[in-house]
Every structure is written in structure tokens, then in C-alpha cells.
Design a protein around this motif. Structure first.
Motif, PDB file in Angstrom:
ATOM      1  N   LEU A  20      98.936 -43.613  64.600  1.00  0.00           N
ATOM      2  CA  LEU A  20      99.838 -42.462  64.576  1.00  0.00           C
ATOM      3  C   LEU A  20     100.246 -41.963  65.954  1.00  0.00           C
ATOM      4  N   HIS A  21      99.400 -42.167  66.935  1.00  0.00           N
ATOM      5  CA  HIS A  21      99.640 -41.558  68.240  1.00  0.00           C
ATOM      6  C   HIS A  21     101.005 -41.907  68.830  1.00  0.00           C
ATOM      7  N   GLU A  22     101.330 -43.172  68.924  1.00  0.00           N
ATOM      8  CA  GLU A  22     102.559 -43.574  69.616  1.00  0.00           C
ATOM      9  C   GLU A  22     103.831 -43.049  68.948  1.00  0.00           C
ATOM     10  N   PRO A  23     104.003 -43.215  67.627  1.00  0.00           N
ATOM     11  CA  PRO A  23     105.248 -42.688  67.052  1.00  0.00           C
ATOM     12  C   PRO A  23     105.359 -41.164  67.157  1.00  0.00           C
ATOM     13  N   ILE A  24     104.245 -40.457  67.047  1.00  0.00           N
ATOM     14  CA  ILE A  24     104.308 -38.994  67.164  1.00  0.00           C
ATOM     15  C   ILE A  24     104.531 -38.598  68.623  1.00  0.00           C
ATOM     16  N   ALA A  25     103.968 -39.352  69.559  1.00  0.00           N
ATOM     17  CA  ALA A  25     104.205 -39.089  70.984  1.00  0.00           C
ATOM     18  C   ALA A  25     105.686 -39.250  71.319  1.00  0.00           C
ATOM     19  N   GLN A  26     106.328 -40.250  70.745  1.00  0.00           N
ATOM     20  CA  GLN A  26     107.757 -40.449  70.989  1.00  0.00           C
ATOM     21  C   GLN A  26     108.569 -39.277  70.440  1.00  0.00           C
ATOM     22  N   ILE A  27     108.205 -38.796  69.276  1.00  0.00           N
ATOM     23  CA  ILE A  27     108.890 -37.639  68.695  1.00  0.00           C
ATOM     24  C   ILE A  27     108.669 -36.411  69.576  1.00  0.00           C
ATOM     25  N   ALA A  28     107.441 -36.227  70.046  1.00  0.00           N
ATOM     26  CA  ALA A  28     107.136 -35.082  70.912  1.00  0.00           C
ATOM     27  C   ALA A  28     107.976 -35.132  72.186  1.00  0.00           C
ATOM     28  N   GLY A  29     108.116 -36.309  72.768  1.00  0.00           N
ATOM     29  CA  GLY A  29     108.935 -36.450  73.971  1.00  0.00           C
ATOM     30  C   GLY A  29     110.392 -36.108  73.714  1.00  0.00           C
ATOM     31  N   ALA A  30     110.906 -36.555  72.585  1.00  0.00           N
ATOM     32  CA  ALA A  30     112.294 -36.246  72.235  1.00  0.00           C
ATOM     33  C   ALA A  30     112.466 -34.756  71.947  1.00  0.00           C
ATOM     34  N   CYS A  31     111.459 -34.138  71.357  1.00  0.00           N
ATOM     35  CA  CYS A  31     111.524 -32.695  71.083  1.00  0.00           C
ATOM     36  C   CYS A  31     111.568 -31.889  72.381  1.00  0.00           C
ATOM     37  N   ALA A  32     110.847 -32.328  73.385  1.00  0.00           N
ATOM     38  CA  ALA A  32     110.824 -31.603  74.660  1.00  0.00           C
ATOM     39  C   ALA A  32     112.230 -31.474  75.240  1.00  0.00           C
ATOM     40  N   ALA A  33     113.033 -32.505  75.056  1.00  0.00           N
ATOM     41  CA  ALA A  33     114.383 -32.509  75.625  1.00  0.00           C
ATOM     42  C   ALA A  33     115.334 -31.544  74.918  1.00  0.00           C
ATOM     43  N   VAL A  34     115.015 -31.165  73.677  1.00  0.00           N
ATOM     44  CA  VAL A  34     115.921 -30.303  72.894  1.00  0.00           C
ATOM     45  C   VAL A  34     115.201 -29.054  72.389  1.00  0.00           C
ATOM     46  N   TRP A  35     114.151 -28.656  73.086  1.00  0.00           N
ATOM     47  CA  TRP A  35     113.223 -27.641  72.596  1.00  0.00           C
ATOM     48  C   TRP A  35     113.884 -26.350  72.127  1.00  0.00           C
ATOM     49  N   SER A  36     114.876 -25.883  72.784  1.00  0.00           N
ATOM     50  CA  SER A  36     115.444 -24.574  72.451  1.00  0.00           C
ATOM     51  C   SER A  36     116.514 -24.628  71.360  1.00  0.00           C
ATOM     52  N   ALA A  95      90.385 -27.906  68.852  1.00  0.00           N
ATOM     53  CA  ALA A  95      90.801 -28.131  70.243  1.00  0.00           C
ATOM     54  C   ALA A  95      91.512 -29.481  70.347  1.00  0.00           C
ATOM     55  N   VAL A  96      92.695 -29.465  70.930  1.00  0.00           N
ATOM     56  CA  VAL A  96      93.434 -30.710  71.145  1.00  0.00           C
ATOM     57  C   VAL A  96      92.823 -31.408  72.357  1.00  0.00           C
ATOM     58  N   PRO A  97      92.426 -32.670  72.196  1.00  0.00           N
ATOM     59  CA  PRO A  97      91.824 -33.397  73.320  1.00  0.00           C
ATOM     60  C   PRO A  97      92.778 -33.519  74.509  1.00  0.00           C
ATOM     61  N   ALA A  98      92.224 -33.867  75.647  1.00  0.00           N
ATOM     62  CA  ALA A  98      92.999 -33.959  76.891  1.00  0.00           C
ATOM     63  C   ALA A  98      94.172 -34.928  76.785  1.00  0.00           C
ATOM     64  N   TRP A  99      94.058 -35.935  75.940  1.00  0.00           N
ATOM     65  CA  TRP A  99      95.154 -36.908  75.831  1.00  0.00           C
ATOM     66  C   TRP A  99      96.317 -36.372  75.003  1.00  0.00           C
ATOM     67  N   GLY A 100      96.183 -35.138  74.470  1.00  0.00           N
ATOM     68  CA  GLY A 100      97.307 -34.464  73.837  1.00  0.00           C
ATOM     69  C   GLY A 100      97.545 -34.778  72.381  1.00  0.00           C
ATOM     70  N   PHE A 101      96.599 -35.445  71.735  1.00  0.00           N
ATOM     71  CA  PHE A 101      96.770 -35.834  70.331  1.00  0.00           C
ATOM     72  C   PHE A 101      95.518 -35.477  69.552  1.00  0.00           C
ATOM     73  N   LEU A 102      95.714 -34.882  68.387  1.00  0.00           N
ATOM     74  CA  LEU A 102      94.596 -34.493  67.527  1.00  0.00           C
ATOM     75  C   LEU A 102      94.859 -34.972  66.113  1.00  0.00           C
ATOM     76  N   LEU A 103      93.882 -35.607  65.520  1.00  0.00           N
ATOM     77  CA  LEU A 103      93.894 -35.887  64.088  1.00  0.00           C
ATOM     78  C   LEU A 103      92.869 -34.940  63.492  1.00  0.00           C
ATOM     79  N   SER A 104      93.343 -34.005  62.690  1.00  0.00           N
ATOM     80  CA  SER A 104      92.470 -32.945  62.181  1.00  0.00           C
ATOM     81  C   SER A 104      91.386 -33.488  61.263  1.00  0.00           C
ATOM     82  N   ASP A 105      90.406 -32.650  61.043  1.00  0.00           N
ATOM     83  CA  ASP A 105      89.459 -32.910  59.971  1.00  0.00           C
ATOM     84  C   ASP A 105      90.200 -32.694  58.654  1.00  0.00           C
ATOM     85  N   ALA A 106      89.656 -33.212  57.584  1.00  0.00           N
ATOM     86  CA  ALA A 106      90.268 -33.023  56.266  1.00  0.00           C
ATOM     87  C   ALA A 106      90.174 -31.555  55.858  1.00  0.00           C
TER      88      ALA A 106
END
Length: 143
Positions: A20-36, A95-106
């Protein structure tokens, strides 16, 4: 729970996080560019939704946990959740780990009443925390 089962669960969670990390990271990067711009955030989420295996929905929240996008799924976008306070949800309290990605507990979903997981990815621009992209996954086992 015996240590073998715990180890198996841990390895499976790691495998899910790697998937999950890579596809969500790509979405996060694209969101940063259009945040407002909510409409553009929704477009980014719609475009990314199909690239995340088994994703139930995507959403964007600010650092305080207030939803600033529609809730987007493969079937469309729902604007009713804009402004929703997600800060008390289990995935926002971890807490979101330093690498910026969290998979929650159930946890049990508020609407679905089924076991769920949420993946969160930090959204940053020039090291400034803008918020998070959330991807929810709802169990299809328990109906």
C-alpha cells in the motif's frame, strides 16, 4: 495468542504495508501540489482510487483530523463527510512512523460496523505538514 500466530500476523501486516505504501505515497505527493483546492484533491483521489488494492475509500484530512476532501470510492465521491472530525478515530490516534506511513490496528467501522483498517500517509510540502491521505479497508468476511 501464541508467538507463531503473532509472527505470522506481523509479517502479513508488513507485506500489506509494503503493497500500500507506494500508491498512497504517490497520491499524497499529488495532493500536496493541489492542497488548497478541494475539487482538485477529489480529482487526485478519484484518479488514485483504482491503484490501491481492495481500497474501500480515500479521503484527505488536515493535521487536526478534519476532513477537507470528499470521501472517494470506486463508485464516486461523497461530499457529506467534508468537515468531519476524524481526530478521535483509532487511526488518527496512533503515532505515524518517521517514514510517514501508518497501517492502523484493526477497529470496528462507525458506518459499516465491520472490522476495518486505515492506511494514513503524511502529506508534506517543503517539510511542512499539510495533513494526511487516508485509505480505508473494510472486511468483507463479516457481514
Amino acid at each position: 495468542m501464541d508467538s507463531t500466530l503473532k509472527g505470522t500476523i506481523h509479517r502479513q501486516r508488513e507485506a500489506i504495508a509494503r503493497t500500500l505504501h507506494e500508491p498512497i505515497a504517490q497520491i499524497a505527493g499529488a495532493c500536496a501540489a493541489v492542497w488548497s483546492d478541494r475539487a482538485q484533491l477529489n480529482e487526485v483521489l478519484m484518479a488514485g482510487c483504482g491503484h490501491i488494492p481492495s481500497c474501500g475509500a480515500l479521503f484527505v484530512v488536515d493535521p487536526a483530523g478534519r476532513q477537507i476532501s470528499d470521501t472517494v470510492s470506486a463508485t464516486g465521491a461523497e461530499s457529506a463527510d467534508v468537515g468531519r472530525d476524524r481526530s478521535t478515530r483509532p487511526y488518527m490516534r496512533e503515532a505515524v512512523p518517521a517514514w510517514g506511513f501508518l497501517l492502523s490496528d484493526a477497529y470496528v467501522g462507525l458506518v459499516s460496523h465491520r472490522p476495518s483498517l486505515t492506511a494514513l500517509h503524511v502529506v508534506r510540502r517543503d517539510w511542512e505538514l499539510l495533513g494526511y491521505v487516508g485509505a480505508t479497508f473494510i472486511s468483507k468476511i463479516c457481514r
